[in-house]
Design a protein around this motif. Structure first.
Motif, PDB file in Angstrom:
ATOM      1  N   ALA A  37      23.728 -29.465 -42.618  1.00 31.40           N
ATOM      2  CA  ALA A  37      23.523 -29.834 -41.216  1.00 31.40           C
ATOM      3  C   ALA A  37      23.538 -28.591 -40.333  1.00 31.40           C
ATOM      4  O   ALA A  37      22.694 -28.452 -39.428  1.00 31.40           O
ATOM      5  N   ALA A  38      24.463 -27.682 -40.579  1.00 27.00           N
ATOM      6  CA  ALA A  38      24.551 -26.456 -39.772  1.00 27.00           C
ATOM      7  C   ALA A  38      23.270 -25.633 -39.913  1.00 27.00           C
ATOM      8  O   ALA A  38      22.704 -25.162 -38.917  1.00 27.00           O
ATOM      9  N   LEU A  39      22.811 -25.486 -41.163  1.00 26.88           N
ATOM     10  CA  LEU A  39      21.588 -24.694 -41.388  1.00 26.88           C
ATOM     11  C   LEU A  39      20.374 -25.372 -40.762  1.00 26.88           C
ATOM     12  O   LEU A  39      19.524 -24.711 -40.164  1.00 26.88           O
ATOM     13  N   THR A  40      20.299 -26.694 -40.895  1.00 27.12           N
ATOM     14  CA  THR A  40      19.146 -27.417 -40.357  1.00 27.12           C
ATOM     15  C   THR A  40      19.113 -27.299 -38.829  1.00 27.12           C
ATOM     16  O   THR A  40      18.066 -27.004 -38.246  1.00 27.12           O
ATOM     17  N   LEU A  41      20.270 -27.538 -38.203  1.00 28.42           N
ATOM     18  CA  LEU A  41      20.318 -27.496 -36.736  1.00 28.42           C
ATOM     19  C   LEU A  41      19.878 -26.134 -36.195  1.00 28.42           C
ATOM     20  O   LEU A  41      19.213 -26.056 -35.161  1.00 28.42           O
ATOM     21  N   THR A  42      20.249 -25.072 -36.901  1.00 27.82           N
ATOM     22  CA  THR A  42      19.890 -23.741 -36.390  1.00 27.82           C
ATOM     23  C   THR A  42      18.472 -23.320 -36.780  1.00 27.82           C
ATOM     24  O   THR A  42      17.918 -22.415 -36.174  1.00 27.82           O
ATOM     25  N   SER A  43      17.907 -23.991 -37.807  1.00 28.54           N
ATOM     26  CA  SER A  43      16.537 -23.609 -38.233  1.00 28.54           C
ATOM     27  C   SER A  43      15.464 -24.393 -37.497  1.00 28.54           C
ATOM     28  O   SER A  43      14.343 -23.902 -37.331  1.00 28.54           O
ATOM     29  N   VAL A  44      15.783 -25.617 -37.081  1.00 33.71           N
ATOM     30  CA  VAL A  44      14.758 -26.464 -36.456  1.00 33.71           C
ATOM     31  C   VAL A  44      14.092 -25.770 -35.262  1.00 33.71           C
ATOM     32  O   VAL A  44      12.855 -25.750 -35.175  1.00 33.71           O
ATOM     33  N   PRO A  45      14.864 -25.170 -34.329  1.00 37.18           N
ATOM     34  CA  PRO A  45      14.189 -24.559 -33.162  1.00 37.18           C
ATOM     35  C   PRO A  45      13.180 -23.488 -33.562  1.00 37.18           C
ATOM     36  O   PRO A  45      12.120 -23.377 -32.923  1.00 37.18           O
ATOM     37  N   ALA A  46      13.471 -22.726 -34.622  1.00 39.49           N
ATOM     38  CA  ALA A  46      12.556 -21.651 -35.037  1.00 39.49           C
ATOM     39  C   ALA A  46      11.200 -22.208 -35.441  1.00 39.49           C
ATOM     40  O   ALA A  46      10.177 -21.523 -35.327  1.00 39.49           O
TER      41      ALA A  46
END
Lengths: 578, 334
Positions: free
Chosen positions: B208-217
């Motif tokens: 979840a942490a990785l997904t949340l920070t990757s989505v905006p990119a």
């Protein structure tokens, strides 16, 4: 309908995950399970390598040495040896007469004998093995004389004499030949031959074959090979995650009576959990997923003690780790002792203790811990923070205060000191900032240089710094300060980074090393402490505390200032509270 | 096209070799960059330090010159040098052994990847899926687009450490909702062992942490590209022909913004093998990120060079694949 199914599924999943969350460990009838937090992996469990303190801790549960340290009493006590060795001095040699414990045996039932000690010393001296650290520690042992009448008696023949030989001679793990060298390749090779030139020894066929076998990395992860005379055996090791040790069903010391603390092994299972992030470790401790959290950061320790004292016991004995502000005495600006004294007076020691150790550290006048009352020079006053005295000393040293800073008439630029420390270390960063602030108050410029640790080592070794923050690890047994303070230890020859010393101080260190008489030793130690106090190659900031939190489920923690700071094999379940 | 692909592959491989060689030579040549047995905190017995260090360097094979020659002052060393030995071993597919425990570098990498791949691949797939859906959904809803843009920039500005710690402190905290395990993996799970469903709850928060920070990119450039394409004439023409909004979005707009999406995705792919150091530290997971960070701290050069070589190869491969797929979508790009 679809939405309800999704929400229902999510809730079900969450409840399912919750059910999967770890709970209290199963307690065996033979003893409890203890879960310990480690910030990093032991990296290697090879008994001759021991790359860090965690490897040493695990190794002391798998293997035994002749002597061990009893933390709370701060003394060496017999472990595999029946009693402490008898020391005999003859000519230029020292003879240490040992007798192994009559019941000591390997897991295959064979008794542990003097031949096993000979084998261990051969392994430690064998070139091409990852044994460099231990090899230098046992380099003073020249030979082993086995008693033909009693296979458990032997004598270590040591070069020269030093009072530390007695303790140091018993600190290496004794290795089982039947597991490590089942082909007995080293048996025909004399110990004296292994102590000769490495390039010659490495050419011998049995040595090459032994090196090849010993250096197979998989051996030191295999519970069948990684097995000593200690009370525990390897159950599993997931690198970077968890190391699990299990109590041996039958251990040789189980039948030894009366039971001494050194031969206690109460937990049935010990789990070391690698949790690098302190906040995560604290959370896991509070959730009951960990039982022991050693070396806690100061803020977490203070907060937990304030909020969760019903669940945990807290200990903070002063350790033998001292943080110092080191000065390069050969640097032109710091060559004058009055300048160094002035720098030492610009440290606000009390504020540092409050800011970095939450008031728990212990101040000292020198490298010797105040806990060692017999050796500590308590007549010397603790250095106080005193900017006016620092200013006066700077003037006496020939510095003149100008609007641009402190300057000597012959110098074009004002005095500016570079303070180096390990980047990313929060304690060092705080100390550096506070010191910079104090120095600025008297107009002294200090520039901060947080540096990567490898590069910092090189800078220190080459003397390319003015000031530097450093932690020194000591112990209450040895007072051989030559590696830290002797002139031969400057540069690559040792760890004298302040480049302090002269013929007189070298002579004092050498005499101190060889002196056995405690009265004379105390006198010499006080002389050395006075010298260091006056010459100020460094100013000790504080001895760090060993902050430890242990679940109240456990008793017999036996906290101490020595690593690891607690006696894990002694842990037992606390009686249930009414 | 095949020729162009071959040329690019050759270029990519030589770039990977150059990167690994540079790291190898820098790690052996710069002062203080080599491994040391004794740190500043550890002192060897008096008079033994130099001998002990020399023995350690000898065992690790660091006593030979690092390269074929030295520039200043000029000296030719010939083939008995560290680089030559490393290159010879590399040509045989051997990345060497770790300085710390003598285990093969490939074993270390394999064990770390067993944990890292499920973690990062699932995060990447989730991010890609979420970004595509969100961007497509928002392109026709200007008000939502505005708020999603704000949320995207906000998430993008948050460090991964903050996101990870927030999730941990909210969803694994005994004072809030201790729904998920706080750290690590189940006791039975091992990086060397097989993956199991037991691992899933342990991976929820890190993923979840990785997904949340990757989505905006992925979301931000994709949404911007879609918005740019929306007023184009070919979209108006499609709408005039009676195409539905769904069809316009997925059949007309998407192929035209695919190169943007693929390029951004290719930038994230190396992270799949490089691991996510911050997440691995926060959640105590022994993956690639921690392996490489610990190798740097310990000067374990074989592990470091092996890891960098792997990441470089994957990065170059991702670029190649992105180029290739973009060319398939739009042949003018080749």
């Amino acid at each position: 309908m679809f939405r309800s199914a999704v929400i229902g599924g999510l809730l079900g999943g969450i409840l399912g995950f919750t059910a999967c969350s770890p709970s209290a460990p199963p307690q065996s009838a033979s003893g409890p399970t203890v879960r310990v937090c480690w910030p990093r992996d032991p990296e290697s469990l090879n008994p001759v390598t021991l790359p860090n303190a965690y490897a040493v801790q695990a190794n002391n549960l798998l293997y035994q040495s002749l002597l061990t340290v009893d933390g709370p009493t701060r003394r060496h006590v017999p472990w595999l040896a029946a009693v402490l060795p008898v020391v005999e001095r003859r000519d230029s040699l020292t003879y240490l007469h040992y007798r192994l414990h009559p019941q000591a045996a390997w897991d295959n039932g064979q008794p542990i004998q003097a031949q096993d000690v000979v084998f261990t010393l051969k392994v430690l001296n064998c070139p091409g093995l990852p044994n460099e650290g231990l090899r230098s520690l046992v380099s003073f042992i020249r030979a082993v004389q086995v008693d033909p009448a009693d296979p458990r008696r032997f004598t270590l023949v040591c070069r020269g004499y030093a009072p530390e030989y007695r303790d140091n001679s018993g600190e290496f793990p004794i290795l089982p030949e039947y597991l490590i060298d089942p082909q007995a390749r080293l048996r025909p090779v004399p110990l004296q031959l292994l102590r000769q030139d490495d390039s010659l020894v490495s050419r011998l066929a049995p040595i090459r074959a032994f090196q090849e076998e010993f250096n197979q990395a998989s051996r030191w992860r295999d519970p069948r090979t990684l097995r000593g005379s200690g009370p525990y055996q390897l159950a599993s090791w997931q690198s970077g995650q968890q190391l699990t040790l299990e109590r041996k069903p039958r251990w040789w010391a189980d039948s030894v009576l009366p039971r001494k603390p050194a031969l206690a092994a109460n937990p049935a299972r010990i789990e070391f959990h690698v949790v690098p992030n302190p906040a995560t470790a604290l959370l896991a401790l509070r959730r009951g997923e960990l039982d022991v959290y050693p070396h806690m950061p100061g803020p977490d320790f203070a907060r937990l003690r304030a909020n969760d004292s019903t669940k945990f016991r807290f200990y903070s004995p002063a350790s033998y780790r001292v943080t110092v502000l080191e000065m390069n005495v050969q640097h032109p600006a710091l060559r004058d002792v009055r300048t160094r004294q002035a720098v030492a007076l610009l440290v606000d020691y009390k504020q540092l203790l409050r800011a970095t150790q939450y008031g728990q550290g212990q101040r000292s006048t020198g490298l010797i811990s105040p806990r060692e009352k017999w050796a500590y020079h308590d007549s010397l006053p603790l250095r106080a923070y005193s900017p006016p005295r620092a200013t006066a000393l700077l003037r006496q040293a020939g510095w003149q205060q100008t609007p641009a800073g402190w300057r000597r008439p012959e110098q074009a630029t004002p005095l500016s000191l570079r303070l180096f420390y390990s980047a990313g270390d929060r304690t060092f960063e705080t100390i550096a900032l506070l010191f910079q602030q104090s120095a600025r108050a008297v107009g002294l410029s200090v520039t901060l240089h947080p540096t990567e640790s490898g590069q910092l080592s090189e800078i220190r070794r080459n003397g390319e710094f003015d000031l530097n923050l450093r932690t020194l690890y000591g112990n209450p047994f040895a007072y051989d300060l030559r590696p830290l303070l002797h002139t031969s230890s400057i540069g690559r020859g040792g760890a004298n980074r302040s480049r302090f010393g002269n013929a007189a101080s070298d002579h004092l260190l050498e005499t101190l090393y060889t002196t056995e008489d405690s009265v004379t030793k105390k006198r010499l130690l006080q002389r050395l402490q006075t010298l260091l106090y006056q010459q100020v190659p460094f100013t000790p900031l504080f001895f760090e505390p060993n902050r430890l939190a242990v679940s109240r489920r456990f008793d017999q923690v036996r906290p101490s200032g020595l690593e690891p700071g607690y006696d894990l094999p002694a842990f037992s379940l606390a009686p249930a509270q009414p | 096209m095949v020729r162009a692909l071959l040329v690019r592959t050759a270029r990519a491989l030589s770039t990977a070799w150059l990167i690994a060689s540079a790291i190898f030579l820098l790690s052996r040549s710069l002062p203080g960059s080599g491994p040391r047995l004794l740190t500043d905190e550890q002192a060897s017995p008096f008079g033994q330090q130099a001998t002990t260090e020399a023995r350690y360097q000898q065992r690790l094979g660091l006593q030979t010159p690092p390269f074929y020659f030295r520039l200043l002052p000029w000296r030719w060393h010939g083939t008995p040098n560290q680089y030559h030995s490393w290159l010879t071993e590399l040509a045989q597919g051997n990345l060497g052994t770790s300085f710390r425990d003598d285990m093969a570098v490939t074993t270390h990498l394999r064990q770390a990847l067993r944990l890292t791949l499920p973690l990062t691949v699932s995060a990447l797939l989730l991010s890609a899926g979420a970004a595509l859906l969100l961007a497509q959904w928002a392109v026709h809803r200007p008000r939502w687009y505005h708020w999603l843009l704000v949320a995207g920039y906000f998430l993008d500005s948050l460090p991964l450490f903050v996101v990870g710690m927030t999730l941990l402190l909210v969803l694994a905290n005994p004072d809030f909702w201790p729904l998920f395990p706080a750290y690590g993996l189940p006791a039975a799970a091992s990086p060397a062992g097989t993956l199991s469903w037991e691992m899933v709850p342990y991976l929820v928060l890190p993923v979840a942490a990785l997904t949340l920070t990757s989505v905006p990119a992925l979301f931000l450039p994709l949404a911007a590209a879609l918005r740019e394409q929306a007023p184009q004439l070919y979209v108006t023409a499609a709408r005039a022909k009676g195409a539905s909004r769904h069809r316009i979005s997925w059949h007309h707009l998407l192929p035209n913004v695919m190169p943007v999406f693929l390029t951004r995705l290719a930038d994230l792919v190396p992270g799949v093998v490089a691991g996510a150091l911050v997440v691995e530290v926060v959640f105590a997971l022994p993956g690639m990120g921690r392996l490489l960070a610990e190798a740097v701290a310990a000067r374990d050069v074989p592990i470091l060079v092996g890891g960098v070589l792997l990441v470089a190869c994957v990065r170059l491969l991702a670029w190649l694949l992105a180029d290739f797929t973009s060319a398939l979508v739009d042949p003018r790009l080749l």
